[in-house]
Design an enzyme around this catalytic site. Structure first.
Site, mmCIF file in Angstrom:
data_model
loop_
_atom_site.group_PDB
_atom_site.id
_atom_site.type_symbol
_atom_site.label_atom_id
_atom_site.label_comp_id
_atom_site.label_asym_id
_atom_site.label_seq_id
_atom_site.Cartn_x
_atom_site.Cartn_y
_atom_site.Cartn_z
ATOM 1 N N ARG A 2 0.857 -1.184 0.000
ATOM 2 C CA ARG A 2 0.000 0.000 0.000
ATOM 3 C C ARG A 2 0.893 1.233 0.000
ATOM 4 O O ARG A 2 2.003 1.224 0.540
ATOM 5 C CB ARG A 2 -0.922 0.019 1.225
ATOM 6 C CG ARG A 2 -2.069 -0.993 1.155
ATOM 7 C CD ARG A 2 -3.088 -0.612 0.094
ATOM 8 N NE ARG A 2 -4.219 -1.535 0.039
ATOM 9 C CZ ARG A 2 -4.312 -2.557 -0.792
ATOM 10 N NH1 ARG A 2 -3.317 -2.819 -1.635
ATOM 11 N NH2 ARG A 2 -5.384 -3.329 -0.795
ATOM 12 N N ASP A 6 3.530 0.096 -7.588
ATOM 13 C CA ASP A 6 2.192 -0.226 -8.074
ATOM 14 C C ASP A 6 1.131 0.436 -7.205
ATOM 15 O O ASP A 6 -0.052 0.409 -7.538
ATOM 16 C CB ASP A 6 1.985 -1.746 -8.068
ATOM 17 C CG ASP A 6 0.645 -2.140 -8.680
ATOM 18 O OD1 ASP A 6 0.341 -1.647 -9.779
ATOM 19 O OD2 ASP A 6 -0.101 -2.915 -8.051
ATOM 20 N N GLU A 29 -4.272 7.557 -4.075
ATOM 21 C CA GLU A 29 -4.637 6.917 -5.340
ATOM 22 C C GLU A 29 -6.025 7.390 -5.737
ATOM 23 O O GLU A 29 -6.910 7.453 -4.886
ATOM 24 C CB GLU A 29 -4.647 5.389 -5.192
ATOM 25 C CG GLU A 29 -3.287 4.791 -4.978
ATOM 26 C CD GLU A 29 -3.321 3.285 -4.838
ATOM 27 O OE1 GLU A 29 -4.413 2.686 -5.036
ATOM 28 O OE2 GLU A 29 -2.278 2.689 -4.531
ATOM 29 N N HIS A 87 -1.909 0.342 -9.749
ATOM 30 C CA HIS A 87 -2.499 -0.604 -8.790
ATOM 31 C C HIS A 87 -3.303 -1.680 -9.521
ATOM 32 O O HIS A 87 -4.434 -2.011 -9.144
ATOM 33 C CB HIS A 87 -3.379 0.132 -7.780
ATOM 34 C CG HIS A 87 -3.562 -0.633 -6.490
ATOM 35 N ND1 HIS A 87 -3.793 -0.019 -5.284
ATOM 36 C CD2 HIS A 87 -3.554 -1.964 -6.222
ATOM 37 C CE1 HIS A 87 -3.922 -0.917 -4.329
ATOM 38 N NE2 HIS A 87 -3.790 -2.125 -4.881
#
Length: 342
Positions: A245, A269, A274, A293
């Site tokens: 995360r 990623d 986000e 992600h």
């Protein structure tokens, strides 16, 4: 340790998943003789009515207030990996058992991490620029670059994905170190396993690390576990790769470390927040690779979820600890980005 539902009988189950009929049938057989009501995720009104009667729920999303007030509900399985949103204090005060499907995409996530590691090691970005320009010629200093073989991989978070990362690290001839929360568990593929509960510090591992991969859950314990001070502890030329995360890394500190050369490159990623805003400084940091992600799926991903649920049905009925069961240590007090499906 026994779960909260010590050997409980399962009477009624509500399922809200976009699965194929034969996949739902596997759950019916595993939950038998309990009644199983299978609904489409859009049937929220009926789902809420069934929650009032069910003692087990299986669905994709996260825990909300409806689950806390359902009078008979004892166990909820959320069919995805990142359960930070479900790790609410009220859940544990209520005595609700919550499990997830962590591990169903672990091999793909580990491959994603090594996509970053290889792309950074072989300078894929500049090689592709040469190819696009139709230029046959080396990159200055390229022959002096070192391959992954013989380097030290440090893994933060040694669950399903961390173990798969370790397997690939050994396949690439790397020395593998791992850091996890719990003590007393074997390192399997890791050459050395450090544990917070044993008094080990992640700093000890980072000081030996050429490539650090993050695969930990986000909680109050792991927030900014890769801080400015810890980024400075990495070996010169180190790469930072995050498949966990975004909040695991102090992102501002990472941007500074990339510009100063303290960190040679990063593969991310996940970010914080986000989606990553278009004007975020991270986009323009040197030698950073960002993916949104998302990871390619495994062909048996749903079956891997089913296998986890079926085993947990056995454990629940036997009064055993369930796989991927949340605990109060999983609570994160900060803001949480909406996860993508894993």
């Amino acid at each position: 340790m026994l779960s909260n539902g010590q050997g409980r009988e399962i009477v009624r189950v509500v399922v809200s998943l976009l699965w194929e009929p034969d996949e739902i049938e596997q759950l019916r057989r595993a939950f038998a003789p309990a009644d199983v009501v299978a609904l489409h995720p859009r049937e929220q009104d009926q789902f809420e009515r069934e929650l009032e009667r069910a003692d087990v729920a299986v669905m994709w999303g996260d825990i909300d207030d409806r689950f806390l007030t359902a009078p008979n509900l004892r166990w909820v399985h959320c069919d995805h990996a990142g359960l930070t949103r479900s790790a609410r204090p009220e859940v544990f005060e209520r005595g609700l058992i919550v499990t997830g499907s962590a591990g169903r995409s672990a091999p793909a996530l580990a491959q994603h991490a090594f996509y970053f590691a290889l792309a950074l090691t072989f300078d894929a970005r500049r090689l592709l620029e040469k190819q696009d320009a139709h230029e046959w010629g080396g990159i200055p200093g390229y022959a002096d670059r070192m391959a992954l073989w013989g380097k030290t991989l440090g893994i933060v978070g040694y669950g399903h994905t961390g173990r798969e990362m370790a397997k690939l690290g050994k396949a690439f001839g790397m020395r593998v170190l791992a850091y996890r929360r719990r003590a007393g568990e074997t390192g399997d593929e890791a050459d050395r396993l450090y544990a917070a509960d044993a008094g080990d510090s992640v700093d000890t591992m980072l000081e030996q690390t050429d490539v650090v991969m993050l695969a930990a859950h986000l909680s109050d314990e792991t927030y900014h576990i890769l801080s400015r001070e810890r980024l400075a502890r990495l070996r010169p030329g180190a790469y930072v790769i995050n498949l966990g995360r975004g909040g695991l890394i102090d992102q501002d500190a990472l941007v500074d470390a990339l510009h100063s050369g303290v960190v040679a490159g990063a593969g991310l990623d996940v970010t914080d927040p986000e989606p990553l805003p278009a004007d975020a400084p991270l986009w323009d940091a040197p030698n950073v690779l960002i993916t949104p992600h998302q990871t390619p799926r495994l062909p048996d991903r749903t079956q891997r979820s089913i296998d986890t649920i079926v085993e947990n049905i056995r454990r629940y009925r036997a009064g055993e600890q369930l796989l991927n069961q949340l605990s109060p240590r999983d609570i994160f007090s900060g803001s949480i980005p909406h996860p993508r499906e894993r």
